[in-house]
Structures are given as structure tokens and as C-alpha cells.
Motif scaffolding. Structure first.
Motif, mmCIF file in Angstrom:
data_model
loop_
_atom_site.group_PDB
_atom_site.id
_atom_site.type_symbol
_atom_site.label_atom_id
_atom_site.label_comp_id
_atom_site.label_asym_id
_atom_site.label_seq_id
_atom_site.Cartn_x
_atom_site.Cartn_y
_atom_site.Cartn_z
ATOM 1 N N LEU A 40 0.843 -1.189 0.000
ATOM 2 C CA LEU A 40 0.000 0.000 0.000
ATOM 3 C C LEU A 40 0.879 1.239 0.000
ATOM 4 O O LEU A 40 1.663 1.447 0.915
ATOM 5 C CB LEU A 40 -0.915 0.020 1.233
ATOM 6 N N GLN A 152 -3.265 5.239 -2.114
ATOM 7 C CA GLN A 152 -2.314 4.230 -1.636
ATOM 8 C C GLN A 152 -2.733 2.810 -1.994
ATOM 9 O O GLN A 152 -2.106 1.841 -1.567
ATOM 10 C CB GLN A 152 -2.150 4.355 -0.114
ATOM 11 N N GLY A 153 -3.818 2.679 -2.752
ATOM 12 C CA GLY A 153 -4.282 1.344 -3.147
ATOM 13 C C GLY A 153 -5.136 0.656 -2.103
ATOM 14 O O GLY A 153 -5.464 -0.528 -2.248
ATOM 15 N N SER A 156 -8.782 -0.249 -3.507
ATOM 16 C CA SER A 156 -8.710 -1.354 -4.472
ATOM 17 C C SER A 156 -8.455 -2.681 -3.768
ATOM 18 O O SER A 156 -9.094 -3.701 -4.072
ATOM 19 C CB SER A 156 -7.612 -1.086 -5.505
ATOM 20 N N ALA A 157 -7.521 -2.684 -2.815
ATOM 21 C CA ALA A 157 -7.224 -3.911 -2.066
ATOM 22 C C ALA A 157 -8.439 -4.373 -1.278
ATOM 23 O O ALA A 157 -8.731 -5.576 -1.197
ATOM 24 C CB ALA A 157 -6.034 -3.680 -1.129
ATOM 25 N N VAL A 189 -11.244 2.697 -9.628
ATOM 26 C CA VAL A 189 -11.183 1.588 -8.669
ATOM 27 C C VAL A 189 -11.969 0.398 -9.194
ATOM 28 O O VAL A 189 -11.499 -0.744 -9.176
ATOM 29 C CB VAL A 189 -11.729 2.026 -7.295
ATOM 30 N N ARG A 192 -10.167 -1.234 -12.108
ATOM 31 C CA ARG A 192 -8.936 -1.884 -11.627
ATOM 32 C C ARG A 192 -9.245 -3.213 -10.940
ATOM 33 O O ARG A 192 -8.430 -4.129 -10.954
ATOM 34 C CB ARG A 192 -8.219 -0.941 -10.666
ATOM 35 N N CYS A 193 -10.426 -3.311 -10.335
ATOM 36 C CA CYS A 193 -10.803 -4.522 -9.610
ATOM 37 C C CYS A 193 -11.554 -5.522 -10.483
ATOM 38 O O CYS A 193 -12.098 -6.513 -9.981
ATOM 39 C CB CYS A 193 -11.647 -4.148 -8.390
#
Length: 233
Positions: A40, A152-153, A156-157, A189, A192-193
Motif C-alpha cells: 500500500l 495508496q491502493g 482497491s485492495a 477503482v 482496476r478490480c
């Protein structure tokens, strides 16, 4: 993450079984609980996704997430009201957050969905949710985080793990995300996912009467194929 291979094999098994409604026992939907190390913002950090804690279930220890969530919301109120005008103005005190957390506990026990707290290195960064739509096998993912945690991602995570929870634990047919059409960051987001643009077809029930929103969707079998391909690399 450390468990990708196992997740892929379990996912394929669930996919072959086809959709079944989430099993609801006396405790409701299985709580989400995921802790992992994730990259992250260019650093390895501890990401935790867990159910929110209410004072009503921790009276002896006096443990609740209401105060921390309200303080985070207060620091981000102006920004969040732009996207969540239907609920942010209603949060006027930690007591309002406590009532909301208790409602999410009730909803989970009755199979309506879950709301989870997102923590990074033990500090609350925001929340994520999965609203179940009866009869359609659809889970609607929602999320918000504080400005200090953006870029920082983390979102998405979190969405990837909630998506896996929806497909693996609840065996839903599809997951969807509804966004404001002007919220480019949230759209990135979703893409990306692994979710695809779907216009207004899979809007969350709470947004269907509000103009200016669009949906993104991913089907269970599409996600299964994605994981199976990754397992062969």
C-alpha cells in the motif's frame, strides 16, 4: 497476501456448484474477517477488514468503533457529503454512528448485508459494505476512506477482498458498484478490480431514483475464469 492459490481452488469449486443463496443461521451472514499484508503506497502494511464493533455487544469492555468513525467522518465531512448526501448529514454525533453500527449488526443477522471497518496498521481508514439484493444474487459494494489514506491502493485492495468474500463465502451471482458519474477516482477503482461498465442496469437500490449514477458489474463465472487463468501462470 499468502493465500491466493488456496483462494483460487476454493473459488473454482464454488463456481461449479452454481449460485446458492447465502446460508442464514441464527447468527446471520458469515462475518467478514480478513487480515493480510499488502503493498500500500509503496510499503508493506497490515490491512484488516473486520465487522464494526458496537457498544451494545461490548458493555463490559466499553469497546466501540463509533467514536473513531465519527472523528474520521468529521475530518472528511465536506468531501464525503458530495458523494453521500443521503447519510453523511445524518451523522451528527458518535451516538449516531453507534446507532448505525447496531443497525448493520441487525442487517447482517437478517441476511441483508454487512458493513466492515477498514484498518491500516491498526488505524481506522474508512468502511466498506456489501448490500445483498434479494432474488437477484447481487451484492452491491460500497466504500469510503479518509483523504489521508487516498492514493495508496487501500480501496482497491479492500474491494478485491470484499469481492472474493461475496463470491467465495456467499456464492453470489455478481457484484456491482454504483458510483456518481463524476467520481472518476471511484470509476478507476471499479475497473482496476475487474468490474465492467454496465450503465444503469445494476444500480444499487438506494441510488436508482437519484440521477447521475452509473454501475459497474462482475459476474461470478467471469471472476472464476480470471482466477483460474491466474493460477495457471
Amino acid at each position: 497476501d499468502g493465500d491466493d492459490d488456496d483462494e483460487g481452488s476454493r473459488f473454482a469449486s464454488c463456481w461449479r456448484c452454481g449460485y446458492r443463496r447465502p446460508s442464514i443461521d441464527h447468527q446471520g451472514i458469515e462475518p467478514v474477517r480478513q487480515v493480510c499484508l499488502a503493498d500500500l503506497g509503496g510499503a508493506t502494511r497490515r490491512l484488516s477488514i473486520r465487522r464494526a464493533r458496537a457498544l451494545s455487544e461490548n458493555k463490559e469492555r466499553r469497546v466501540t468503533d463509533a467514536v473513531s468513525l465519527f472523528e474520521l467522518l468529521e475530518r472528511n465531512r465536506t468531501r464525503l457529503e458530495r458523494w453521500f448526501s443521503h447519510w453523511v448529514p445524518k451523522m451528527k454525533s458518535p451516538r449516531d454512528e453507534e446507532v448505525f453500527i447496531q443497525k448493520t449488526m441487525h442487517d447482517r443477522k437478517h441476511g441483508k448485508g454487512i458493513v466492515a471497518v477498514v484498518e491500516v496498521d491498526g488505524e481506522i481508514a474508512g468502511t466498506c459494505s456489501l448490500l445483498l439484493e434479494n432474488g437477484r444474487g447481487t451484492g452491491h459494494i460500497g466504500y469510503w476512506i479518509g483523504r489521508a489514506w487516498e492514493g495508496q491502493g487501500i480501496v482497491s485492495a479492500t474491494v478485491r477482498r470484499i469481492k472474493s468474500y461475496a463470491f467465495l463465502s456467499l456464492q453470489l451471482r455478481r457484484v456491482a458498484i454504483t458510483i456518481d458519474s463524476t467520481n472518476a477516482r471511484s470509476g478507476r477503482v471499479a475497473r482496476r478490480c475487474g468490474l465492467q461498465e454496465a450503465g444503469t442496469k445494476y444500480l444499487s437500490p438506494m441510488w436508482r431514483e437519484v440521477p447521475g449514477h452509473e454501475s459497474f458489474v462482475q459476474l461470478n463465472d467471469d471472476a472464476a475464469a480470471e482466477l483460474l487463468r491466474a493460477s495457471r501462470l
